[in-house]
Design an enzyme around this catalytic site. Structure first.
Site, short mmCIF file in Angstrom:
data_model
loop_
_atom_site.label_atom_id
_atom_site.label_comp_id
_atom_site.label_asym_id
_atom_site.label_seq_id
_atom_site.Cartn_x
_atom_site.Cartn_y
_atom_site.Cartn_z
N ARG A 228 0.84 -1.19 0.00
CA ARG A 228 0.00 0.00 0.00
C ARG A 228 0.88 1.25 0.00
O ARG A 228 1.86 1.32 0.74
CB ARG A 228 -0.93 0.02 1.22
CG ARG A 228 -2.08 -0.97 1.14
CD ARG A 228 -3.11 -0.54 0.09
NE ARG A 228 -4.22 -1.47 -0.02
CZ ARG A 228 -4.31 -2.41 -0.96
NH1 ARG A 228 -3.33 -2.58 -1.83
NH2 ARG A 228 -5.37 -3.20 -1.01
N GLU A 257 -3.25 7.52 -6.49
CA GLU A 257 -3.18 6.75 -7.73
C GLU A 257 -4.25 7.23 -8.71
O GLU A 257 -5.44 7.24 -8.35
CB GLU A 257 -3.36 5.27 -7.45
CG GLU A 257 -2.25 4.68 -6.62
CD GLU A 257 -2.38 3.18 -6.35
OE1 GLU A 257 -1.48 2.60 -5.74
OE2 GLU A 257 -3.41 2.59 -6.78
N HIS A 276 0.28 0.13 -10.24
CA HIS A 276 -0.50 -0.80 -9.42
C HIS A 276 -0.92 -2.00 -10.29
O HIS A 276 -2.08 -2.41 -10.30
CB HIS A 276 -1.73 -0.12 -8.82
CG HIS A 276 -2.23 -0.80 -7.58
ND1 HIS A 276 -2.81 -0.13 -6.54
CD2 HIS A 276 -2.22 -2.11 -7.21
CE1 HIS A 276 -3.16 -0.98 -5.59
NE2 HIS A 276 -2.80 -2.19 -5.98
#
Length: 316
Positions: A228, A257, A276
């Protein structure tokens, strides 16, 4: 359900054929309350906040199905108080994230992306001023020792690394059985040549890697994060990479993000950033949605879903 592209409404609809599936943007609490009025189940991504307020305003809700592993965006104890079961998909991308983490680490160790960019710019030099160190017989530090960290460790066994781990919820004997030494967080920072983050994001782990932690690491150290983004103080990391306080970082997750256009970490040659994507493979996406569907179908049949989150977990 969330409009995140990782979620496939057709697959989920097949698993719960008697339910009507609706896709909506669920980026904030107000949007979630409005879209969730009268619904029995929610399928949410990591950016969908499900706090107590949302749960209290959706009295028909039976299940919140997190389409992914982490569920820090959901107030699980509050859900339990409101009679709402929370589920996740704990293992759909264990191999993918572990492999992605290894790729980031090896890239940083061998400077693959940096060499590639330099070669594309017309340079042809193995020695560009930053040292490359031998990988075997170095020390790898794992922050958390859950399923992905263990698979990550397994992937690296052939490199003859010394592996240490910090995880207050896993005892030393269990780590020793896997060939890993249990250490304190401070000892991990002091001894590790490479640090890989695998912890969930909680009040205790947010900004775990701050300026002090980075200062405690060796100058040749490499930091990998496939967990994370909130585990890292990103401003402190950018400063540490610019000044050479640590050597490199490989990040698949970010606090925001996507990051902003002027993001300092993306501008650094010694920071490798991927979008990601560690979870992704065609097979993992299929497994994710099929599992979400099974969790929903079980809840709607008044059964315990296979991936119910225990609201009494120690670290919640």
């Amino acid at each position: 359900m969330s409009d995140d592209p990782m979620i496939d409404p057709d697959v989920i609809a097949d698993a719960v054929p008697d339910a009507r599936v609706r896709v909506a943007a669920l980026d904030d609490e107000d949007a979630l309350v409005e879209a969730g009025a009268g619904v029995s189940g929610l399928v949410v991504d990591v950016n969908t906040p499900v706090p107590e307020r949302v749960l209290s305003e959706l009295p028909d809700l039976e299940i919140v199905a997190r389409a992914g592993v982490g569920f820090e965006n959901i107030d699980v104890p509050a859900a339990d108080e409101h009679g709402v079961v929370v589920t996740n998909v704990p293992e759909y991308c264990t191999d993918e994230v572990a492999t992605h983490g290894v790729a980031l680490l090896l890239d940083c160790v061998r400077k693959i992306a940096e060499y590639d960019r330099a070669t594309a710019d017309g340079q042809w030099a193995w020695d560009d001023g930053r040292p490359v160190h031998r990988f075997p017989e170095t020390t790898l530090g794992l922050v958390s020792f859950g399923p992905i960290a263990r698979r990550f460790h397994d992937r690296l066994r052939g490199f003859d690394l010394d592996v240490i781990a910090y995880d207050p919820y896993v005892d030393a004997d269990e780590m020793a059985e896997a060939g890993v030494e249990k250490v304190t967080f401070d000892e991990l920072l002091d001894r590790s040549d490479h640090v890989s983050l695998h912890a969930p994001l909680t009040d205790q782990t947010e900004d775990l890697i701050d300026a002090d932690a980075l200062a405690a690491m060796d100058e040749h150290a490499i930091l990998i994060n496939t967990a994370r983004g909130g585990l890292i103080d990103e401003a402190a990391l950018a400063d540490a990479l610019r000044t050479g306080e640590i050597a490199a970082a490989g990040l698949d997750v970010r606090r925001t993000e996507p990051p902003t256009e002027d993001d300092p970490l993306c501008a650094l040659d010694n920071c490798l950033v991927t979008p990601h994507a560690g979870w992704f493979s065609v097979e993992a996406r299929a497994e994710l949605n099929e599992t979400v569907g099974r969790n929903l179908a079980a809840a709607f049949a008044d059964e315990t879903p296979p991936n119910r989150i225990d609201p009494d977990l120690d670290w919640l």
